[in-house]
Motif scaffolding. Structure first.
Motif, PDB file in Angstrom:
ATOM      1  N   PRO A  11      40.372  14.216  25.633  1.00  0.00           N
ATOM      2  CA  PRO A  11      40.751  13.074  24.801  1.00  0.00           C
ATOM      3  C   PRO A  11      42.253  12.811  24.803  1.00  0.00           C
ATOM      4  N   ALA A  12      43.062  13.876  24.735  1.00  0.00           N
ATOM      5  CA  ALA A  12      44.515  13.673  24.657  1.00  0.00           C
ATOM      6  C   ALA A  12      45.059  13.088  25.961  1.00  0.00           C
ATOM      7  N   GLY A  13      44.690  13.690  27.081  1.00  0.00           N
ATOM      8  CA  GLY A  13      45.222  13.229  28.375  1.00  0.00           C
ATOM      9  C   GLY A  13      44.820  11.790  28.663  1.00  0.00           C
ATOM     10  N   PHE A  33      44.643  14.472  36.487  1.00  0.00           N
ATOM     11  CA  PHE A  33      44.014  15.593  37.196  1.00  0.00           C
ATOM     12  C   PHE A  33      43.184  16.376  36.186  1.00  0.00           C
ATOM     13  N   ASP A  34      41.963  16.682  36.533  1.00  0.00           N
ATOM     14  CA  ASP A  34      41.180  17.560  35.652  1.00  0.00           C
ATOM     15  C   ASP A  34      40.477  18.619  36.489  1.00  0.00           C
ATOM     16  N   LYS A  35      40.484  19.836  35.984  1.00  0.00           N
ATOM     17  CA  LYS A  35      39.846  20.924  36.746  1.00  0.00           C
ATOM     18  C   LYS A  35      38.328  20.770  36.754  1.00  0.00           C
ATOM     19  N   GLY A  36      37.792  19.943  35.860  1.00  0.00           N
ATOM     20  CA  GLY A  36      36.352  19.653  35.848  1.00  0.00           C
ATOM     21  C   GLY A  36      36.154  18.155  35.852  1.00  0.00           C
ATOM     22  N   LYS A  40      34.736  15.330  29.388  1.00  0.00           N
ATOM     23  CA  LYS A  40      33.532  16.128  29.161  1.00  0.00           C
ATOM     24  C   LYS A  40      33.512  16.639  27.717  1.00  0.00           C
ATOM     25  N   THR A  41      34.694  17.088  27.267  1.00  0.00           N
ATOM     26  CA  THR A  41      34.739  17.726  25.937  1.00  0.00           C
ATOM     27  C   THR A  41      34.338  16.761  24.819  1.00  0.00           C
ATOM     28  N   ILE A  42      34.660  15.500  24.990  1.00  0.00           N
ATOM     29  CA  ILE A  42      34.414  14.574  23.873  1.00  0.00           C
ATOM     30  C   ILE A  42      32.921  14.441  23.558  1.00  0.00           C
ATOM     31  N   THR A  45      31.698  16.667  20.742  1.00  0.00           N
ATOM     32  CA  THR A  45      32.334  16.618  19.424  1.00  0.00           C
ATOM     33  C   THR A  45      31.402  16.032  18.364  1.00  0.00           C
ATOM     34  N   GLY A  46      31.604  16.520  17.140  1.00  0.00           N
ATOM     35  CA  GLY A  46      30.812  16.020  16.008  1.00  0.00           C
ATOM     36  C   GLY A  46      29.321  16.102  16.265  1.00  0.00           C
ATOM     37  N   ASN A  47      28.881  17.181  16.907  1.00  0.00           N
ATOM     38  CA  ASN A  47      27.460  17.333  17.267  1.00  0.00           C
ATOM     39  C   ASN A  47      26.950  16.131  18.051  1.00  0.00           C
ATOM     40  N   CYS A  50      30.825  12.472  17.703  1.00  0.00           N
ATOM     41  CA  CYS A  50      32.277  12.281  17.792  1.00  0.00           C
ATOM     42  C   CYS A  50      32.910  11.865  16.462  1.00  0.00           C
ATOM     43  N   ASN A  51      33.284  12.873  15.729  1.00  0.00           N
ATOM     44  CA  ASN A  51      34.000  12.649  14.464  1.00  0.00           C
ATOM     45  C   ASN A  51      35.464  12.446  14.830  1.00  0.00           C
ATOM     46  N   LEU A  52      35.826  11.171  15.088  1.00  0.00           N
ATOM     47  CA  LEU A  52      37.115  10.992  15.759  1.00  0.00           C
ATOM     48  C   LEU A  52      38.344  10.945  14.865  1.00  0.00           C
ATOM     49  N   ARG A 134      42.201  21.649  39.735  1.00  0.00           N
ATOM     50  CA  ARG A 134      43.020  22.422  38.798  1.00  0.00           C
ATOM     51  C   ARG A 134      44.463  22.429  39.303  1.00  0.00           C
ATOM     52  N   ILE A 135      45.387  22.069  38.444  1.00  0.00           N
ATOM     53  CA  ILE A 135      46.800  22.129  38.814  1.00  0.00           C
ATOM     54  C   ILE A 135      47.346  23.454  38.293  1.00  0.00           C
ATOM     55  N   GLU A 136      47.807  24.278  39.215  1.00  0.00           N
ATOM     56  CA  GLU A 136      48.278  25.596  38.781  1.00  0.00           C
ATOM     57  C   GLU A 136      49.784  25.696  38.771  1.00  0.00           C
ATOM     58  N   GLU A 348      33.901  29.609  18.110  1.00  0.00           N
ATOM     59  CA  GLU A 348      35.137  28.937  17.719  1.00  0.00           C
ATOM     60  C   GLU A 348      35.215  27.522  18.289  1.00  0.00           C
ATOM     61  N   ILE A 349      35.843  26.658  17.511  1.00  0.00           N
ATOM     62  CA  ILE A 349      35.930  25.251  17.911  1.00  0.00           C
ATOM     63  C   ILE A 349      37.295  24.939  18.518  1.00  0.00           C
ATOM     64  N   VAL A 350      38.333  25.568  18.015  1.00  0.00           N
ATOM     65  CA  VAL A 350      39.670  25.295  18.568  1.00  0.00           C
ATOM     66  C   VAL A 350      40.473  26.584  18.728  1.00  0.00           C
ATOM     67  N   GLY A 377      47.933  16.939  22.435  1.00  0.00           N
ATOM     68  CA  GLY A 377      46.630  17.567  22.212  1.00  0.00           C
ATOM     69  C   GLY A 377      46.715  19.039  21.880  1.00  0.00           C
ATOM     70  N   GLU A 378      45.618  19.710  22.143  1.00  0.00           N
ATOM     71  CA  GLU A 378      45.443  21.084  21.667  1.00  0.00           C
ATOM     72  C   GLU A 378      46.262  22.119  22.429  1.00  0.00           C
ATOM     73  N   VAL A 379      46.871  21.739  23.514  1.00  0.00           N
ATOM     74  CA  VAL A 379      47.751  22.687  24.222  1.00  0.00           C
ATOM     75  C   VAL A 379      48.937  23.081  23.322  1.00  0.00           C
ATOM     76  N   ASN A 390      41.334  17.490  14.387  1.00  0.00           N
ATOM     77  CA  ASN A 390      41.829  17.917  15.706  1.00  0.00           C
ATOM     78  C   ASN A 390      41.907  16.744  16.677  1.00  0.00           C
ATOM     79  N   LEU A 391      40.919  15.864  16.603  1.00  0.00           N
ATOM     80  CA  LEU A 391      41.015  14.680  17.477  1.00  0.00           C
ATOM     81  C   LEU A 391      42.138  13.752  17.011  1.00  0.00           C
ATOM     82  N   GLN A 392      42.343  13.658  15.688  1.00  0.00           N
ATOM     83  CA  GLN A 392      43.441  12.803  15.217  1.00  0.00           C
ATOM     84  C   GLN A 392      44.778  13.317  15.767  1.00  0.00           C
TER      85      GLN A 392
HETATM   86  C1  LIG Z   1      31.752  21.974  19.978  1.00  0.00           C
HETATM   87  C2  LIG Z   1      33.022  21.285  19.547  1.00  0.00           C
HETATM   88  C3  LIG Z   1      32.949  20.209  18.684  1.00  0.00           C
HETATM   89  C4  LIG Z   1      34.133  19.583  18.246  1.00  0.00           C
HETATM   90  N1  LIG Z   1      34.021  18.506  17.422  1.00  0.00           N
HETATM   91  C5  LIG Z   1      35.154  17.890  16.983  1.00  0.00           C
HETATM   92  C6  LIG Z   1      35.067  16.731  16.159  1.00  0.00           C
HETATM   93  O1  LIG Z   1      33.988  16.197  15.889  1.00  0.00           O
HETATM   94  N2  LIG Z   1      36.233  16.207  15.714  1.00  0.00           N
HETATM   95  C7  LIG Z   1      37.459  16.729  16.036  1.00  0.00           C
HETATM   96  O2  LIG Z   1      38.478  16.217  15.572  1.00  0.00           O
HETATM   97  N3  LIG Z   1      37.565  17.784  16.871  1.00  0.00           N
HETATM   98  C8  LIG Z   1      36.443  18.359  17.362  1.00  0.00           C
HETATM   99  N4  LIG Z   1      36.544  19.425  18.209  1.00  0.00           N
HETATM  100  C9  LIG Z   1      37.878  19.810  18.705  1.00  0.00           C
HETATM  101  C10 LIG Z   1      38.319  18.809  19.790  1.00  0.00           C
HETATM  102  O3  LIG Z   1      37.245  18.610  20.688  1.00  0.00           O
HETATM  103  C11 LIG Z   1      39.543  19.332  20.550  1.00  0.00           C
HETATM  104  O4  LIG Z   1      40.580  19.576  19.634  1.00  0.00           O
HETATM  105  C12 LIG Z   1      39.969  18.291  21.591  1.00  0.00           C
HETATM  106  O5  LIG Z   1      38.961  18.129  22.566  1.00  0.00           O
HETATM  107  C13 LIG Z   1      41.254  18.714  22.287  1.00  0.00           C
HETATM  108  O6  LIG Z   1      41.539  17.727  23.236  1.00  0.00           O
HETATM  109  P1  LIG Z   1      42.533  17.986  24.436  1.00  0.00           P
HETATM  110  O7  LIG Z   1      42.482  16.759  25.273  1.00  0.00           O
HETATM  111  O8  LIG Z   1      43.826  18.462  23.938  1.00  0.00           O
HETATM  112  O9  LIG Z   1      41.899  19.221  25.225  1.00  0.00           O
HETATM  113  P2  LIG Z   1      40.479  19.364  25.907  1.00  0.00           P
HETATM  114  O10 LIG Z   1      39.479  18.498  25.264  1.00  0.00           O
HETATM  115  O11 LIG Z   1      40.236  20.822  25.963  1.00  0.00           O
HETATM  116  O12 LIG Z   1      40.723  18.822  27.362  1.00  0.00           O
HETATM  117  C14 LIG Z   1      41.569  19.484  28.258  1.00  0.00           C
HETATM  118  C15 LIG Z   1      41.168  19.115  29.659  1.00  0.00           C
HETATM  119  O13 LIG Z   1      42.121  19.691  30.540  1.00  0.00           O
HETATM  120  C16 LIG Z   1      41.459  20.199  31.681  1.00  0.00           C
HETATM  121  N5  LIG Z   1      42.350  21.227  32.250  1.00  0.00           N
HETATM  122  C17 LIG Z   1      42.748  22.389  31.670  1.00  0.00           C
HETATM  123  N6  LIG Z   1      43.606  23.056  32.483  1.00  0.00           N
HETATM  124  C18 LIG Z   1      43.776  22.278  33.584  1.00  0.00           C
HETATM  125  C19 LIG Z   1      44.545  22.416  34.777  1.00  0.00           C
HETATM  126  N7  LIG Z   1      45.341  23.469  35.003  1.00  0.00           N
HETATM  127  N8  LIG Z   1      44.452  21.441  35.720  1.00  0.00           N
HETATM  128  C20 LIG Z   1      43.641  20.366  35.517  1.00  0.00           C
HETATM  129  N9  LIG Z   1      42.895  20.193  34.406  1.00  0.00           N
HETATM  130  C21 LIG Z   1      42.962  21.129  33.445  1.00  0.00           C
HETATM  131  C22 LIG Z   1      40.125  20.693  31.146  1.00  0.00           C
HETATM  132  O14 LIG Z   1      39.148  20.709  32.147  1.00  0.00           O
HETATM  133  C23 LIG Z   1      39.817  19.657  30.056  1.00  0.00           C
HETATM  134  O15 LIG Z   1      39.023  18.591  30.541  1.00  0.00           O
HETATM  135  C24 LIG Z   1      35.391  20.045  18.686  1.00  0.00           C
HETATM  136  C25 LIG Z   1      35.449  21.123  19.587  1.00  0.00           C
HETATM  137  C26 LIG Z   1      34.291  21.744  19.998  1.00  0.00           C
HETATM  138  C27 LIG Z   1      34.379  22.906  20.951  1.00  0.00           C
END
Ligand SMILES: Cc1cc2nc3c(=O)[nH]c(=O)nc-3n(C[C@H](O)[C@H](O)[C@H](O)COP(=O)(O)OP(=O)(O)OC[C@H]3O[C@@H](n4cnc5c(N)ncnc54)[C@H](O)[C@@H]3O)c2cc1C
Length: 412
Positions: A11-13, A33-36, A40-42, A45-47, A50-52, A134-136, A348-350, A377-379, A390-392
């Protein structure tokens, strides 16, 4: 024309990429760039709903929902708060609704709608998507970032790191460390708890509405919260437990040093008020079994479990109850002790911890160490309670990172 690499298509990227494309004054070439797979993660979320976000309109109150990152987020949320986020989604065609508990969802109640909106915007702005890459390694050489990709070494003007959190595999942070950044200690947050309790599986699935939970560690009260929770096959889960585990994420509790949860099953009652209520119940129902009177106060399965745990005779008639037994019953309802010994595996969720916030400018999300490098984002060393927080944090930090990386100063 500048080019931007976004590392991580969660979501963040993706938000950062779209915001950069929409607001940049000059044409920009953006690659995610995404390693997958992207986004996918979104879908989880929120079962799946998506509780955004969470409809907390005061940004300071909003920031207080983050055990890590509160002060940093003042600045971030003062630029993109919840009303502006909701407006952003509405302006892009996503209708949302606010649940009674303030959680915000798409009206479709389906995370696919959010993913589809983002995919259509990525397409509209011709943002390149490189999946399964994957970018290393990224190096800064003069003014350019040199990214080692599957297609060879590619130069970028600016880089946004949005790789998410991962306390289990700290190696994923090497990319960031190599660019000069410090990563704070990593721990899981928002998890279910395993309880050291015999036969806990007997009450699995029973939920408690609005309990009060005082948490103790090393005989010291470390946290108090109230809310709903549910007993599981191994222990406890649900909103009040997630709040507790977020607050206690950095406490090293174990079998020898458990977290002690003192649960008041009847949040609005204390020892004295409940004692009086039970005296009256006993007086009015002398012939009833005492356990059946307690079942008028808490779910039946929990009453049976607690009578068993505290070696109380459930068949005793109310009229025969001694003061000592009554005190015991009142205590087990308002100060029920449960020892939590570990997180439930993989629940764990985060991740708590991440890129050190001291090294990031909260106005722009740009690195203070390496110019042209942005985080969102969560990094980051930011994590919130459950409820859309967390999504906010993703939307707001990504918005600023997108504006910064796209070279625009336009804010909503
Ligand atoms: C089951 C579950 C339910 C959730 N429900 C909610 C909800 O309803 N509301 C809410 O606010 N939060 C929720 N969260 C938390 C929320 O999903 C995360 O905080 C949010 O997804 C973080 O977003 P992000 O983009 O920072 O990271 P991520 O969603 O983790 O995305 C990071 C992406 O980076 C990619 N990546 C990582 N390393 C590399 C690399 N070296 N090279 C290339 N790609 C890479 C990964 O493949 C991934 O796609 C939930 C989490 C879980 C596990």
């Amino acid at each position: 024309m500048g080019n931007i690499a976004i590392i991580g298509g969660g979501p963040a990227g993706v938000m950062a990429a779209i915001v950069a494309a929409e607001n940049s004054k000059q044409p920009v070439d953006i690659t995610i760039f995404d390693k997958g797979r992207v986004l996918k993660t979104i879908l989880y979320t929120g079962n799946g709903r998506c509780n955004l976000t969470n409809n907390l309109t005061n940004f300071k109150e909003l920031a207080s929902s983050y055990p890590r990152g509160e002060k940093f987020l003042y600045s971030v949320f003062s630029q993109l708060d919840v009303p502006k986020t909701i407006k952003w989604f509405n302006d892009h065609g996503l209708e949302l609704y606010i649940q009674i508990d303030n959680r915000v969802f798409p009206v479709t109640d389906d995370a696919h709608t959010v993913r589809d909106l983002f995919l259509s915007l990525l397409n509209k702005y011709k943002i390149k998507i490189k999946e399964n890459q994957r970018i290393e390694k990224i190096e800064k050489v003069a003014n350019k970032f040199r990214a080692y990709t599957a297609d060879g070494v590619v130069n970028f003007d600016r880089v946004v790191i949005a790789t998410g959190g991962n306390h289990k595999n700290p190696k994923i942070y090497n990319l960031v460390k190599d660019l000069g950044h410090n990563i704070t200690e990593l721990k899981p947050s928002l998890f279910a708890l395993t309880l050291k309790e015999p036969n806990i599986n007997k009450i699995a699935g029973i939920s408690i509405e609005s309990a009060n939970i005082d948490t103790y560690f090393n005989n010291k009260k470390v946290y108090t919260t109230s809310g709903d929770f549910i007993f599981t096959h191994k222990g406890v889960s649900g909103p009040a437990i997630f709040k507790t585990t977020a607050a206690c994420a950095f406490l090293d509790f174990s079998n020898d040093k458990p977290l002690v949860l003192k649960i008041n099953f009847l949040k609005d009652k204390n020892f004295d008020t409940l004692n009086q209520e039970i005296i009256e119940l006993v007086r009015d129902n002398p012939k009833k079994n005492i356990v059946n009177l307690v079942k008028q106060l808490i779910p039946g399965g929990i009453a049976d479990y607690l009578f068993d745990k505290h070696l109380l005779n459930p068949d005793k008639k109310a009229a025969e109850l001694s003061k000592k037994e009554r005190n015991k019953i009142v205590n087990m309802l308002v100060y029920s002790e449960f020892c939590a010994v570990s997180p439930v595996f993989d629940s764990e969720i985060v991740t708590a911890g991440g890129v050190d916030l001291k090294e990031v400018n909260p106005k722009t999300m740009e690195s203070k160490i390496c110019s042209g490098l942005y985080f969102c984002g969560e990094v980051l060393d930011i994590d919130g309670f459950t409820g859309g927080f967390n999504l906010q944090a993703c939307w707001s930090s990504a918005y600023l990172a997108g504006i910064g990386a796209g070279g625009s100063r336009h804010l909503l």
